[in-house]
Structure formats: C-alpha cells, structure tokens
Design a protein around this motif. Sequence first.
Motif, PDB file in Angstrom:
ATOM      1  N   GLY A  21       0.826  -1.209   0.000  1.00 52.02           N
ATOM      2  CA  GLY A  21       0.000   0.000   0.000  1.00 52.02           C
ATOM      3  C   GLY A  21       0.856   1.253   0.000  1.00 52.02           C
ATOM      4  N   PHE A  22       1.901   1.253   0.803  1.00 47.66           N
ATOM      5  CA  PHE A  22       2.827   2.383   0.865  1.00 47.66           C
ATOM      6  C   PHE A  22       3.470   2.613  -0.500  1.00 47.66           C
ATOM      7  CE2 PHE A  22       6.953   4.309   1.721  1.00 47.66           C
ATOM      8  CZ  PHE A  22       6.590   5.364   2.546  1.00 47.66           C
ATOM      9  N   LEU A  23       3.904   1.545  -1.155  1.00 46.85           N
ATOM     10  CA  LEU A  23       4.515   1.639  -2.479  1.00 46.85           C
ATOM     11  C   LEU A  23       3.509   2.184  -3.493  1.00 46.85           C
ATOM     12  CD1 LEU A  23       6.927   1.142  -4.338  1.00 46.85           C
ATOM     13  CD2 LEU A  23       6.084  -1.195  -4.646  1.00 46.85           C
ATOM     14  N   LEU A  24       2.273   1.707  -3.440  1.00 51.20           N
ATOM     15  CA  LEU A  24       1.244   2.173  -4.359  1.00 51.20           C
ATOM     16  C   LEU A  24       0.973   3.668  -4.177  1.00 51.20           C
ATOM     17  CD1 LEU A  24      -0.879   1.475  -6.512  1.00 51.20           C
ATOM     18  CD2 LEU A  24      -2.473   1.051  -4.633  1.00 51.20           C
ATOM     19  N   VAL A  25       0.850   4.111  -2.937  1.00 50.60           N
ATOM     20  CA  VAL A  25       0.613   5.541  -2.663  1.00 50.60           C
ATOM     21  C   VAL A  25       1.800   6.376  -3.154  1.00 50.60           C
ATOM     22  CG1 VAL A  25       0.405   7.258  -0.814  1.00 50.60           C
ATOM     23  CG2 VAL A  25      -0.981   5.180  -0.760  1.00 50.60           C
ATOM     24  N   ALA A  26       3.014   5.914  -2.912  1.00 50.85           N
ATOM     25  CA  ALA A  26       4.203   6.652  -3.365  1.00 50.85           C
ATOM     26  C   ALA A  26       4.238   6.759  -4.888  1.00 50.85           C
ATOM     27  CB  ALA A  26       5.470   5.977  -2.843  1.00 50.85           C
ATOM     28  N   LEU A  27       3.904   5.659  -5.578  1.00 49.79           N
ATOM     29  CA  LEU A  27       3.909   5.677  -7.038  1.00 49.79           C
ATOM     30  C   LEU A  27       2.816   6.591  -7.589  1.00 49.79           C
ATOM     31  CD1 LEU A  27       4.631   1.923  -7.787  1.00 49.79           C
ATOM     32  CD2 LEU A  27       6.142   3.865  -8.229  1.00 49.79           C
ATOM     33  N   VAL A  28       1.634   6.572  -6.975  1.00 45.37           N
ATOM     34  CA  VAL A  28       0.543   7.449  -7.432  1.00 45.37           C
ATOM     35  C   VAL A  28       0.912   8.914  -7.206  1.00 45.37           C
ATOM     36  CG1 VAL A  28      -1.832   8.175  -6.929  1.00 45.37           C
ATOM     37  CG2 VAL A  28      -1.305   5.754  -7.220  1.00 45.37           C
ATOM     38  N   LEU A  29       1.468   9.216  -6.037  1.00 39.70           N
ATOM     39  CA  LEU A  29       1.868  10.602  -5.766  1.00 39.70           C
ATOM     40  C   LEU A  29       2.951  11.059  -6.738  1.00 39.70           C
ATOM     41  CD1 LEU A  29       1.892  10.729  -1.872  1.00 39.70           C
ATOM     42  CD2 LEU A  29       0.288  11.854  -3.418  1.00 39.70           C
ATOM     43  N   ALA A  30       3.937  10.215  -6.957  1.00 41.52           N
ATOM     44  CA  ALA A  30       5.041  10.591  -7.844  1.00 41.52           C
ATOM     45  C   ALA A  30       4.595  10.656  -9.299  1.00 41.52           C
ATOM     46  CB  ALA A  30       6.189   9.599  -7.702  1.00 41.52           C
ATOM     47  N   GLY A  31       3.760   9.717  -9.703  1.00 44.47           N
ATOM     48  CA  GLY A  31       3.387   9.628 -11.106  1.00 44.47           C
ATOM     49  C   GLY A  31       2.244  10.521 -11.527  1.00 44.47           C
ATOM     50  N   ALA A  32       1.277  10.743 -10.665  1.00 48.96           N
ATOM     51  CA  ALA A  32       0.082  11.482 -11.068  1.00 48.96           C
ATOM     52  C   ALA A  32       0.014  12.879 -10.460  1.00 48.96           C
ATOM     53  CB  ALA A  32      -1.168  10.689 -10.683  1.00 48.96           C
ATOM     54  N   VAL A  33       0.218  12.967  -9.172  1.00 51.15           N
ATOM     55  CA  VAL A  33       0.056  14.247  -8.487  1.00 51.15           C
ATOM     56  C   VAL A  33       1.156  15.233  -8.876  1.00 51.15           C
ATOM     57  CG1 VAL A  33      -0.111  15.339  -6.209  1.00 51.15           C
ATOM     58  CG2 VAL A  33      -1.185  13.136  -6.615  1.00 51.15           C
ATOM     59  N   SER A  34       2.302  14.736  -9.302  1.00 54.69           N
ATOM     60  CA  SER A  34       3.395  15.638  -9.672  1.00 54.69           C
ATOM     61  C   SER A  34       3.022  16.530 -10.857  1.00 54.69           C
ATOM     62  CB  SER A  34       4.655  14.843  -9.996  1.00 54.69           C
ATOM     63  OG  SER A  34       4.426  13.971 -11.079  1.00 54.69           O
ATOM     64  N   TYR A  35       2.065  16.109 -11.681  1.00 54.13           N
ATOM     65  CA  TYR A  35       1.641  16.951 -12.800  1.00 54.13           C
ATOM     66  C   TYR A  35       0.840  18.158 -12.323  1.00 54.13           C
ATOM     67  CZ  TYR A  35       3.245  13.452 -16.076  1.00 54.13           C
ATOM     68  OH  TYR A  35       4.036  12.608 -16.799  1.00 54.13           O
ATOM     69  N   LEU A  36       0.332  18.099 -11.104  1.00 56.05           N
ATOM     70  CA  LEU A  36      -0.419  19.221 -10.557  1.00 56.05           C
ATOM     71  C   LEU A  36       0.493  20.288  -9.945  1.00 56.05           C
ATOM     72  CD1 LEU A  36      -3.273  17.224  -8.796  1.00 56.05           C
ATOM     73  CD2 LEU A  36      -3.318  18.296 -11.058  1.00 56.05           C
ATOM     74  N   ALA A  37       1.775  19.971  -9.804  1.00 57.36           N
ATOM     75  CA  ALA A  37       2.719  20.928  -9.210  1.00 57.36           C
ATOM     76  C   ALA A  37       2.900  22.119 -10.152  1.00 57.36           C
ATOM     77  CB  ALA A  37       4.063  20.251  -8.973  1.00 57.36           C
ATOM     78  N   ASP A  38       3.146  23.254  -9.580  1.00 54.56           N
ATOM     79  CA  ASP A  38       3.354  24.471 -10.351  1.00 54.56           C
ATOM     80  C   ASP A  38       4.631  24.339 -11.173  1.00 54.56           C
ATOM     81  OD1 ASP A  38       3.369  27.020 -11.350  1.00 54.56           O
ATOM     82  OD2 ASP A  38       3.642  28.012  -9.421  1.00 54.56           O
ATOM     83  N   SER A  39       4.564  24.671 -12.440  1.00 54.30           N
ATOM     84  CA  SER A  39       5.746  24.567 -13.288  1.00 54.30           C
ATOM     85  C   SER A  39       6.736  25.705 -13.041  1.00 54.30           C
ATOM     86  CB  SER A  39       5.342  24.551 -14.761  1.00 54.30           C
ATOM     87  OG  SER A  39       4.668  25.755 -15.086  1.00 54.30           O
ATOM     88  N   ASN A  40       6.286  26.744 -12.351  1.00 51.39           N
ATOM     89  CA  ASN A  40       7.155  27.867 -12.018  1.00 51.39           C
ATOM     90  C   ASN A  40       7.134  28.117 -10.515  1.00 51.39           C
ATOM     91  OD1 ASN A  40       7.927  28.618 -14.699  1.00 51.39           O
ATOM     92  ND2 ASN A  40       5.828  29.289 -14.982  1.00 51.39           N
ATOM     93  N   PRO A  41       7.799  27.260  -9.751  1.00 52.87           N
ATOM     94  CA  PRO A  41       7.798  27.492  -8.305  1.00 52.87           C
ATOM     95  C   PRO A  41       8.489  28.819  -7.999  1.00 52.87           C
ATOM     96  CG  PRO A  41       9.377  25.792  -8.899  1.00 52.87           C
ATOM     97  CD  PRO A  41       8.626  26.135 -10.140  1.00 52.87           C
TER      98      PRO A  41
END
Length: 126
Positions: free
Chosen positions: A25-45
């Motif tokens: 479960g921990f691995l799955l959450v880490a992969l989802v956060l890294a793979g999907a949620v990272s696209y929501l990060a601001d491209s210009n921090p």
Amino acid sequence: MTAKTRDTTKTRDTAKTRNLPFLLGFLLVALVLAGAVSYLADSNPDGLDHATLKGCEVVETAGGEQLQGSCIAQNAKDHQFAGSPLADYAVDGGENTTGLAGVIGVVVTVVVAGGFFWLLRRRPKA
C-alpha cells in the motif's frame, strides 16, 4: 526442530505476512503521488527562485533569457548533474515527463533502500 525454534519461525513468517499489505500500500501511494500528483505541481515554483531574483529583471533575448540588474541569481551556475537523464525533474529534459521521473525516483529509492535493509537485517542465530 524444537518447539521454541518452530515458534520463532512462525512468528517471523507471521510478521512478514502482516507487513506485506502495508508495504505494498505504501509503495502504491508513493507511485501514485510521484506519477500522477506531480503533474499538478506548479511549473514555475517561486520560493527560492523568487528570492534569488530580487533586484533583477529577466529579459528574453535571441540567445535566451538574461538577467539585468543586481541579484544573487547572476552568480548561479549549472550543477554537475545538469545534463543527467533525470535533471530538472524530467526524463532527458522532455516536456510532461515529470511523473515518469517521479516514478523512476520512487523505484530507485525502494530498490536501494530495500537492498540496504536486506543487508542489515537480523539473521537467525545458527
């Protein structure tokens, strides 16, 4: 095999079985956060970049972006890994590869950390 040895082996196997769903479960959450949620990060921090650009103006020129004024960012240089395959949170500098770079980072981290934990594990006394 004595009863005590049998109980110790049974306890160890039960602990491994009990931890497996949590680790997966921990691995799955880490992969989802890294793979999907990272696209929501601001491209210009704007945190560190904003602070280092105070006092300068970014001007577009034919040769690329240039700084005019006086700021800390004028002394910035690329680091030694700037040309590496995962530099700038992207795969080979490609657009929209942030998630893939994140997934690669998670997998590499899990493999390296897993290897260290495997090497440092407690071994049964002979």
